[in-house]
Design a protein around this motif. Structure first.
Motif, PDB file in Angstrom:
ATOM      1  N   ARG A  38      12.965   8.384  -9.377  1.00 13.42           N
ATOM      2  CA  ARG A  38      12.304   7.492  -9.328  1.00 13.42           C
ATOM      3  C   ARG A  38      12.417   7.888  -7.312  1.00 13.42           C
ATOM      4  O   ARG A  38      11.617   7.075  -6.600  1.00 13.42           O
ATOM      5  N   PHE A  41       8.731   9.555  -6.887  1.00 15.70           N
ATOM      6  CA  PHE A  41       8.383   8.965  -7.338  1.00 15.70           C
ATOM      7  C   PHE A  41       7.675   8.155  -6.323  1.00 15.70           C
ATOM      8  O   PHE A  41       7.156   8.103  -5.382  1.00 15.70           O
ATOM      9  N   ASN A  44       6.502  10.137  -3.286  1.00 18.49           N
ATOM     10  CA  ASN A  44       4.808  10.204  -3.077  1.00 18.49           C
ATOM     11  C   ASN A  44       4.738   8.361  -3.284  1.00 18.49           C
ATOM     12  O   ASN A  44       3.760   8.926  -2.104  1.00 18.49           O
ATOM     13  N   LEU A  45       4.700   7.826  -3.327  1.00 21.55           N
ATOM     14  CA  LEU A  45       4.356   6.224  -2.902  1.00 21.55           C
ATOM     15  C   LEU A  45       3.925   6.202  -1.416  1.00 21.55           C
ATOM     16  O   LEU A  45       3.549   5.626  -0.614  1.00 21.55           O
ATOM     17  N   GLU A  48       1.811   8.446   0.085  1.00 19.85           N
ATOM     18  CA  GLU A  48       0.465   8.137  -0.500  1.00 19.85           C
ATOM     19  C   GLU A  48       0.290   6.313   0.809  1.00 19.85           C
ATOM     20  O   GLU A  48      -1.308   5.669   0.558  1.00 19.85           O
ATOM     21  N   ASP A  50       1.431   4.029   0.404  1.00 16.59           N
ATOM     22  CA  ASP A  50       2.307   2.309  -0.475  1.00 16.59           C
ATOM     23  C   ASP A  50       3.247   2.449  -0.211  1.00 16.59           C
ATOM     24  O   ASP A  50       4.259   2.299  -0.805  1.00 16.59           O
ATOM     25  N   LEU A  52       4.835  -0.471   0.358  1.00 14.65           N
ATOM     26  CA  LEU A  52       5.916  -1.585  -0.332  1.00 14.65           C
ATOM     27  C   LEU A  52       6.723  -1.118  -1.499  1.00 14.65           C
ATOM     28  O   LEU A  52       7.509  -1.451  -1.577  1.00 14.65           O
ATOM     29  N   ARG A  53       5.648  -0.459  -2.146  1.00 13.46           N
ATOM     30  CA  ARG A  53       5.974   0.187  -2.776  1.00 13.46           C
ATOM     31  C   ARG A  53       7.562   1.144  -3.453  1.00 13.46           C
ATOM     32  O   ARG A  53       7.811   1.099  -4.113  1.00 13.46           O
ATOM     33  N   ASP A  56      10.320  -1.011  -2.639  1.00 11.41           N
ATOM     34  CA  ASP A  56      11.318  -0.822  -4.051  1.00 11.41           C
ATOM     35  C   ASP A  56      11.825  -0.046  -4.444  1.00 11.41           C
ATOM     36  O   ASP A  56      12.703  -0.489  -4.929  1.00 11.41           O
ATOM     37  N   GLU A  57      10.994   0.807  -4.411  1.00 16.69           N
ATOM     38  CA  GLU A  57      11.987   2.581  -5.803  1.00 16.69           C
ATOM     39  C   GLU A  57      13.026   2.766  -4.905  1.00 16.69           C
ATOM     40  O   GLU A  57      13.925   2.904  -5.419  1.00 16.69           O
TER      41      GLU A  57
ATOM     42  N   PHE B  40       0.809  -6.742  -9.011  1.00 16.37           N
ATOM     43  CA  PHE B  40       1.811  -6.282  -7.842  1.00 16.37           C
ATOM     44  C   PHE B  40       2.979  -4.865  -9.323  1.00 16.37           C
ATOM     45  O   PHE B  40       1.983  -3.255  -8.857  1.00 16.37           O
ATOM     46  N   ARG B  48       3.490   5.004 -11.214  1.00 18.13           N
ATOM     47  CA  ARG B  48       4.314   5.600 -12.300  1.00 18.13           C
ATOM     48  C   ARG B  48       3.493   6.202 -13.790  1.00 18.13           C
ATOM     49  O   ARG B  48       4.339   7.935 -13.276  1.00 18.13           O
ATOM     50  N   PHE B  51       1.141   9.123 -11.932  1.00 16.14           N
ATOM     51  CA  PHE B  51       2.724  10.700 -11.304  1.00 16.14           C
ATOM     52  C   PHE B  51       2.917  11.061 -12.416  1.00 16.14           C
ATOM     53  O   PHE B  51       3.602  12.550 -12.478  1.00 16.14           O
ATOM     54  N   PHE B  52       4.289  10.689 -13.288  1.00 17.34           N
ATOM     55  CA  PHE B  52       4.818  11.297 -14.415  1.00 17.34           C
ATOM     56  C   PHE B  52       3.980  12.294 -15.658  1.00 17.34           C
ATOM     57  O   PHE B  52       4.506  13.042 -16.641  1.00 17.34           O
TER      58      PHE B  52
END
Lengths: 293, 277
Positions: A38, A41, A44-45, A48, A50, A52-53, A56-57, B40, B48, B51-52
């Protein structure tokens, strides 16, 4: 035969160990919802953009374990999404013993500046100066710059300019001079000028075309009114007199408001220039590093 | 020894299989979110998955779906970005065409009509004999519709079918629409007539009244040797009302046309059953 058997057993034993360890790795790395994954990821978001996401993570991970660098990234995400108040709140969650505490203090000040909460920024800078860990010169630069955007008296010019680096001193000195003696025009002067010579107040407020028109119209209506009265056309005389009076009064009032508009315009231009200069220098604060490594 | 070798092969392939299973499950999960229109969350899960995933195998499908989610959420720039990525990973011409058409449809929704038309023209040349030309005509028609050019839209849909429902709609919109130029010129010649033409009768009468009154006062002032008064009334009042009269006529015509177009768009959005951008 015994040696062969021994090799076979050793091989199977080693294989068992490898299997056990790979199985463990599989549990951590193959489970894409594991904490570690998580975070990967989310990073990474974040990179990038992103945000908002990414938030969340990171928040999901923080539910089970505290991680100050994730908290810092959450706050930075809010900052980059221009949600400055939330960014400030999130930076506040970083504890004093964290390695990111110092940077988070800078970021809090940055959030306050970006949200244009200058008076609170001022208070916070005073508090932070007592904190020896932060570079007081950097935060003083930000505080002084914010003072230019506030309706407050500035400190002595030397004290004000001395905190900046050599390259910025000239510009800050210019800003200081403007702020201490802003080239505002007086609405009263404009009104008096227009009362004496119709249209002159407008010209004083840099509205030359309007000024000439007001002068001509008021003059013309006054002339027509006098002319009508002289020729015993009283009704027309009164009509033109009232028109002249209307234009005259409107011009006096209009000149005062024109000067107010002029002042608001140059203040807006000055504020924009100052903000551009400060933002160009990243609010004079150190920027967080290695967020996307 | 041989036995051990086979066991090791089975074990290692089991690990690989577990990961593949996880990604397959993840794809199902993202797809179910997409299907239930939780766009969303669907985007998050598709991202995800990408990514994986170690291979590019799902990249076309995943990016395509991400783009569809963004499109559904009105984030057209992000949608076009992901459609373009999907296009890079498309493995056959049909996929490329599908992606290209989606980019065009998103441009239509984004109201970047010149771009949509340019892409349609490019497609026409690039995929000759590989794409059903009626599709190009159909989306070109839609591009003109969204550009508020109902005449050209009607021409395009006529190429498909003389009785195409959108052609009929476009024709009726065209018939209902007011000529902005005519409204302006009419008011230029007879003040207030442009307003009458657009159905704004009160405004037309008022305009005619003001212009007649100030016209009379101006001319009368000149005839009775009151030239200054004539110039004043003429320049300050009459010209102001005369100019306002034809400007108003033009404004009314534009407003009426906008209302007619909006009503047609509402019909297309709520009642038209065919494919929409």
């Amino acid at each position: 035969m015994i040696t062969y058997r021994l090799i076979q057993i050793t091989y199977l034993f080693l294989l068992e160990i490898i299997f056990a360890s790979t199985n463990l790795v599989a549990q951590t790395n193959n489970d894409i919802f594991s904490t570690q994954n998580r975070i990967a990821f989310g990073n990474n978001l974040f990179c990038e953009r992103d945000y908002l996401r990414a938030i969340d993570e990171f928040k999901f991970v923080l539910k089970s374990e505290w991680n100050d660098s994730l908290q810092f990234k959450i706050a930075t995400s809010y900052l980059r999404m221009s949600d400055y108040n939330q960014a400030y709140k999130e930076y506040q969650k970083i504890c004093k013993n964290s390695l990111l505490y110092e940077q988070s203090q800078y970021e809090k000040l940055r959030s306050l500046f970006k949200s244009e909460n200058y008076s609170f920024l001022n208070n916070q800078v005073d508090k932070q100066i007592l904190n020896s860990k932060l570079n007081s010169l950097q935060i003083l630069r930000l505080r002084n710059s914010a003072l230019l955007l506030e309706d407050k008296t500035l400190p002595e010019k030397n004290d004000f300019v001395s905190v900046y680096v050599e390259n910025d001193k000239t510009k800050m000195s210019e800003f200081y001079n403007w702020k201490s003696k802003p080239p505002f025009k007086s609405p009263t002067t404009a009104a008096i000028m227009s009362a004496l010579i119709p249209g002159s107040g407008k010209i004083y407020a840099d509205e030359i075309g309007d000024g000439i028109t007001a002068f001509l119209l008021t003059g013309l209506f006054t002339y027509l009114s006098v002319d009508k009265f002289n020729n015993n056309h009283n009704a027309s005389g009164w009509l033109y007199a009232s028109l002249a009076a209307f234009f005259y009064a409107g011009n006096v009032y209009g000149s005062a408001t024109a000067v107010q508009n002029y002042n608001a315009g140059i203040k807006f231009n000055f504020d924009s220039k100052v903000k551009l200069f400060i933002n160009d220098r990243n609010q004079f604060l150190p920027t967080p590093k290695h967020l996307c490594n | 020894m041989k036995k051990a070798f086979y066991i090791s092969i089975i074990l290692f392939s089991w690990i690989g299989f577990t990961k593949a299973q996880d990604l397959k499950l993840q794809k199902h999960y993202a797809d179910s979110l997409f299907q239930s229109e939780q766009f969303f969350d669907a985007i998050t899960e598709y991202k995800r998955l990408m990514f994986f995933s170690n291979s590019d195998e799902n990249n076309y499908d995943t990016n395509f779906r991400i783009a569809l989610c963004y499109k559904a959420g009105g984030k057209y720039n992000a949608a076009i970005k992901h459609f373009n990525i999907a296009k890079v990973y498309s493995i056959n011409t049909q996929d490329s065409i599908a992606t290209e058409l989606q980019i065009i449809r998103t441009n239509i929704l984004r109201r970047t009509i010149p771009e949509a038309l340019l892409l349609l023209n490019n497609m026409d040349g690039a995929y000759k004999n590989k794409i059903d030309s009626s599709k190009i005509i159909y989306w070109r028609g839609w591009a003109y519709l969204m550009a508020d050019d109902w005449e050209l839209a009607s021409e395009e849909f006529q190429k498909l079918n003389k009785f195409h429902p959108i052609k009929t709609l476009a024709d009726s919109v065209n018939a209902k629409k007011y000529s902005v130029v005519f409204a302006k010129v009419a008011s230029f010649i007879i003040p207030g007539s442009g307003q009458f033409y657009t159905g704004n009768y009160l405004s037309g009468i008022m305009s005619l009244g003001w212009n007649l009154m100030f016209g009379y006062l101006t001319i009368n002032a000149f005839l009775t040797d009151r030239a200054v008064e004539g110039i004043l009334i003429g320049s300050l009042l009459w010209t102001r009302f005369y100019k306002g009269n034809f400007q108003n006529a033009e404004k009314f015509a534009v407003e009426r046309n906008k209302k007619i177009s909006n009503k047609a768009y509402e019909f297309l959005s709520k009642k038209y059953v065919g494919e929409k951008p």
